[in-house]
Design an enzyme around this catalytic site. Sequence first.
Site, PDB file in Angstrom:
ATOM      1  N   ASN A 150       2.787  -4.414 -10.096  1.00 32.62           N
ATOM      2  CA  ASN A 150       2.472  -2.989  -9.918  1.00 32.62           C
ATOM      3  C   ASN A 150       2.954  -2.578  -8.528  1.00 32.62           C
ATOM      4  O   ASN A 150       2.326  -2.919  -7.528  1.00 32.62           O
ATOM      5  CB  ASN A 150       0.954  -2.795 -10.067  1.00 32.62           C
ATOM      6  CG  ASN A 150       0.524  -1.362  -9.805  1.00 32.62           C
ATOM      7  OD1 ASN A 150       1.355  -0.472  -9.633  1.00 32.62           O
ATOM      8  ND2 ASN A 150      -0.783  -1.137  -9.774  1.00 32.62           N
ATOM      9  N   TRP A 151       4.049  -1.850  -8.494  1.00 33.37           N
ATOM     10  CA  TRP A 151       4.647  -1.480  -7.202  1.00 33.37           C
ATOM     11  C   TRP A 151       3.884  -0.344  -6.527  1.00 33.37           C
ATOM     12  O   TRP A 151       4.161  -0.033  -5.365  1.00 33.37           O
ATOM     13  CB  TRP A 151       6.118  -1.094  -7.387  1.00 33.37           C
ATOM     14  CG  TRP A 151       7.010  -2.214  -7.840  1.00 33.37           C
ATOM     15  CD1 TRP A 151       6.656  -3.520  -8.087  1.00 33.37           C
ATOM     16  CD2 TRP A 151       8.422  -2.139  -8.102  1.00 33.37           C
ATOM     17  NE1 TRP A 151       7.748  -4.244  -8.480  1.00 33.37           N
ATOM     18  CE2 TRP A 151       8.853  -3.426  -8.503  1.00 33.37           C
ATOM     19  CE3 TRP A 151       9.367  -1.105  -8.037  1.00 33.37           C
ATOM     20  CZ2 TRP A 151      10.183  -3.704  -8.829  1.00 33.37           C
ATOM     21  CZ3 TRP A 151      10.690  -1.378  -8.372  1.00 33.37           C
ATOM     22  CH2 TRP A 151      11.096  -2.659  -8.759  1.00 33.37           C
ATOM     23  N   LYS A 152       2.980   0.295  -7.250  1.00 31.07           N
ATOM     24  CA  LYS A 152       2.208   1.429  -6.710  1.00 31.07           C
ATOM     25  C   LYS A 152       3.166   2.456  -6.093  1.00 31.07           C
ATOM     26  O   LYS A 152       4.243   2.691  -6.647  1.00 31.07           O
ATOM     27  CB  LYS A 152       1.151   0.916  -5.713  1.00 31.07           C
ATOM     28  CG  LYS A 152       0.273  -0.185  -6.341  1.00 31.07           C
ATOM     29  CD  LYS A 152      -0.948  -0.549  -5.536  1.00 31.07           C
ATOM     30  CE  LYS A 152      -1.730  -1.635  -6.262  1.00 31.07           C
ATOM     31  NZ  LYS A 152      -2.971  -1.999  -5.585  1.00 31.07           N
ATOM     32  N   HIS A 197      -6.119   2.254 -13.788  1.00 29.09           N
ATOM     33  CA  HIS A 197      -6.188   1.460 -12.556  1.00 29.09           C
ATOM     34  C   HIS A 197      -7.318   1.995 -11.673  1.00 29.09           C
ATOM     35  O   HIS A 197      -7.580   3.202 -11.657  1.00 29.09           O
ATOM     36  CB  HIS A 197      -4.846   1.533 -11.819  1.00 29.09           C
ATOM     37  CG  HIS A 197      -4.743   0.531 -10.716  1.00 29.09           C
ATOM     38  ND1 HIS A 197      -5.311   0.749  -9.486  1.00 29.09           N
ATOM     39  CD2 HIS A 197      -4.168  -0.690 -10.665  1.00 29.09           C
ATOM     40  CE1 HIS A 197      -5.088  -0.319  -8.727  1.00 29.09           C
ATOM     41  NE2 HIS A 197      -4.391  -1.198  -9.415  1.00 29.09           N
ATOM     42  N   GLU A 254      -7.437   2.589  -8.651  1.00 28.23           N
ATOM     43  CA  GLU A 254      -7.009   3.652  -7.722  1.00 28.23           C
ATOM     44  C   GLU A 254      -6.969   5.001  -8.427  1.00 28.23           C
ATOM     45  O   GLU A 254      -7.271   6.038  -7.835  1.00 28.23           O
ATOM     46  CB  GLU A 254      -5.648   3.272  -7.111  1.00 28.23           C
ATOM     47  CG  GLU A 254      -5.809   2.155  -6.088  1.00 28.23           C
ATOM     48  CD  GLU A 254      -4.626   1.210  -5.968  1.00 28.23           C
ATOM     49  OE1 GLU A 254      -3.511   1.555  -6.399  1.00 28.23           O
ATOM     50  OE2 GLU A 254      -4.835   0.094  -5.434  1.00 28.23           O
ATOM     51  N   GLU A 291      -9.560  -6.287 -12.750  1.00 28.75           N
ATOM     52  CA  GLU A 291      -9.258  -6.197 -11.326  1.00 28.75           C
ATOM     53  C   GLU A 291     -10.523  -5.795 -10.569  1.00 28.75           C
ATOM     54  O   GLU A 291     -10.867  -4.606 -10.518  1.00 28.75           O
ATOM     55  CB  GLU A 291      -8.181  -5.135 -11.075  1.00 28.75           C
ATOM     56  CG  GLU A 291      -6.862  -5.399 -11.766  1.00 28.75           C
ATOM     57  CD  GLU A 291      -5.702  -4.712 -11.046  1.00 28.75           C
ATOM     58  OE1 GLU A 291      -4.711  -5.401 -10.780  1.00 28.75           O
ATOM     59  OE2 GLU A 291      -5.792  -3.512 -10.730  1.00 28.75           O
ATOM     60  N   GLY A 305      -5.955  -5.420  -2.648  1.00 29.99           N
ATOM     61  CA  GLY A 305      -5.353  -5.079  -1.362  1.00 29.99           C
ATOM     62  C   GLY A 305      -6.174  -5.535  -0.165  1.00 29.99           C
ATOM     63  O   GLY A 305      -5.934  -5.112   0.956  1.00 29.99           O
ATOM     64  N   SER A 329      -5.278  -9.277  -5.050  1.00 34.05           N
ATOM     65  CA  SER A 329      -4.819 -10.225  -4.025  1.00 34.05           C
ATOM     66  C   SER A 329      -4.235 -11.518  -4.603  1.00 34.05           C
ATOM     67  O   SER A 329      -4.378 -12.579  -4.007  1.00 34.05           O
ATOM     68  CB  SER A 329      -5.942 -10.517  -3.014  1.00 34.05           C
ATOM     69  OG  SER A 329      -6.318  -9.318  -2.340  1.00 34.05           O
ATOM     70  N   GLY A 341      -0.143  -6.647  -7.092  1.00 31.48           N
ATOM     71  CA  GLY A 341       0.216  -5.475  -6.296  1.00 31.48           C
ATOM     72  C   GLY A 341       1.160  -5.864  -5.175  1.00 31.48           C
ATOM     73  O   GLY A 341       2.353  -6.087  -5.375  1.00 31.48           O
ATOM     74  N   GLY A 342       0.614  -5.979  -3.971  1.00 36.18           N
ATOM     75  CA  GLY A 342       1.413  -6.230  -2.768  1.00 36.18           C
ATOM     76  C   GLY A 342       2.465  -7.331  -2.919  1.00 36.18           C
ATOM     77  O   GLY A 342       3.625  -7.146  -2.535  1.00 36.18           O
TER      78      GLY A 342
END
Length: 252
Positions: A10-12, A97, A99, A168, A174, A213, A234-235
């Site tokens: 997930n590049w967000k 998600h 977010e 999640e 994150g 993470s 993610g990251g």
Amino acid sequence: MTRKYLIAGNWKLNAGGPNGVELAGAVAQATREVAPNVELVVAPPFTALAAVAHELEEKRVEVAGQNLYPKDSGAFTGEISAPMLLEAGCRWVILGHSERRQLFGETDALVHDKVAAAMRAGLCPIACIGETLEEREANRTLEVVFRQLDAFSAELNKRPGYGVIAYEPVWAIGTGKVATPEQAQEVHAAIRKRLNDLNPTLAQGTRILYGGSVKADNASVLLACPDIDGALVGGASLDAEGFAKIAKAAPR
Ligand code: 13P
């Protein structure tokens, strides 16, 4: 039933435009040796979808949207529909998600409608659920996760094994604070049991991804858990080599 692993990046709000195309090319290159029992997906921002899908033609890495609007077309300024994602080259879509839920007010009912729209269009939903730190500390993890799951599980049951769930925990996203394999496995097993109460075939066929993470150095212990069928990253998905290492950590 054997479930293939699914590793999704997930590049967000990162790597739109030319950066995204470059990253997609690097991911395709870095993941060439990933075992055949692992499926690979990347979710770029909307503006990069078509170019990334073009870059990944003939490659094993598939493309996901990060959201959609449940209506197919109409006066909904700023929104993107399931048929539009398909046209842009997506086969997948991340929905609900945390977010989106926390920053953009998405409710369980809206997430239901989005999952239904994705399934209707033939877009595979990756539906996200997970508790906040406050909810975990109040021993409400399963209550929250089941409420979020129950909102859309009947939709997944219309085509058992097609849709994917991502657990999640919000406190692990994150933050560098990954759930322990025991914590994750406990919730994953509870989710599968909940699905089993609805339909055993659904429970056996549905992939439940862990997200929060996930990195190259913690992926193998998580992916070794019996009810963890992949990762929503993610990251670490913004680094092609790191993403490939996560995918290579899946048991064969
Ligand atoms: P991080 O891997 O950066 O914690 O993000 C997880 C996530 O939200 C994936 O959807």
